[in-house]
Design an enzyme around this catalytic site. Sequence first.
Site, PDB file in Angstrom:
ATOM      1  CD  GLN A  79      -3.291  -1.404   0.446  1.00  0.00           C
ATOM      2  OE1 GLN A  79      -3.232  -0.804   0.221  1.00  0.00           O
ATOM      3  NE2 GLN A  79      -2.183  -2.964  -0.629  1.00  0.00           N
ATOM      4  CB  ALA A 103     -11.351   0.539   2.125  1.00  0.00           C
ATOM      5  CG  HIS A 104      -7.059   0.116  -0.433  1.00  0.00           C
ATOM      6  ND1 HIS A 104      -6.678  -0.544  -0.263  1.00  0.00           N
ATOM      7  CD2 HIS A 104      -8.951  -0.410  -0.768  1.00  0.00           C
ATOM      8  CE1 HIS A 104      -7.414  -1.852  -1.167  1.00  0.00           C
ATOM      9  NE2 HIS A 104      -8.883  -1.475  -1.455  1.00  0.00           N
ATOM     10  CG  ASN A 105      -6.682   3.051  -3.635  1.00  0.00           C
ATOM     11  OD1 ASN A 105      -6.527   2.181  -2.949  1.00  0.00           O
ATOM     12  ND2 ASN A 105      -6.174   4.329  -4.298  1.00  0.00           N
TER      13      ASN A 105
END
Length: 366
Positions: free
Chosen positions: A213, A254-256
């Site tokens: 990440q 969460a990511h993005n």
Amino acid sequence: MPQSVQTSQLKELAANPHFSSYLQFISGQDKTSAELAVEPGRSGPQKMSFVSTEEQWNQAVQNQVSILIAHEKLSPKDRRVDSSISLFATSNMPATFAIVLPLFDQKKSRFRPGIHPTAAIDPSAQISPEVRIGAFVVIGPDAIIEEGAMIGAQTVVEKGASVGAKTILHSQVFVGADCKVGRFCEIHPHTTIGADGFGFVPGPDSRMHKIPQLGIVVIEDFVEIGANCAIDRATLGETRIGEGTKFDNLCHVAHNCKIGKHNVFAGGFFVAGSTNIGDHCVFGGSVAVGDHISIADRVTVGGRSAVTKSIRQSGTYAGYPLESFTAAKRTLANSTYVSDLRKQVSEIRKHLKLGDKRSSAAKENK
């Protein structure tokens, strides 16, 4: 020492064009002051109370409260109070809380002036004047702490991360490497900004392999994030929280993900990766939002709902599967009759001698 608030300060607020539509001065002396804002049952001299019922009015007046803010439905303009009481009227009690209670807020006093001697600050970090940094804080290389920021005990700001002016990081907050927190933000204890996103892929050996990440988190200005939240860093690029957005406790982004401006998320909100949420949205408690979804501006989602598909139009939604709020209420009301309907259908089938037509799976599980 408690911070004393005078009637004259409230009169200035009432004269402000932004607030005058719902806060009006009625009577009182400019120097009458209050050291605490309390509920009507604890009111008394040197205290301020807000009242919305006749019972609360009587409690506050009998206790000789110093400053009284009454809802206009009580017709405060038509009532007589002792000259020692400063009286204000409001048409919007929550909005009045928002503009008056900051006068009593002594949050700054929780943070010791200056830098605590036990703080571990890398020599390359840029620390602006007038910051407050608590005990056992760790600030990594090339980190930036702007003027007036307040950082509570045992908080970690990693390498290259930045904290904007006047932002408050409460105790035990974690800001990961290279992540950016804007100005006038507030992040409550045990919240993590910039932990790794949840990215794994099965390999030919049937084992899960981690996807590094490498991105960051960007928190824009005037954002507030409650306790025990997690905002994950992006796989590539950034996870972004828009200006003025507010999170309750126990939320996860969460990511993005890209979260727009001036949204409100109640406790237990979860959103999976790469989802985009627009501006001015409201999400109730325990709402779950799937990955790679887009949600329009000005969407409201009721508590305990699940969003599995994109929402293209503004509006109010609820339930699982998600429906318009009106349809969701109808579905919920109808669900209370399902058991009775099943019994009735079973009796009809028996009467017609149609036999047991339950699914084979249901029979196997019996």
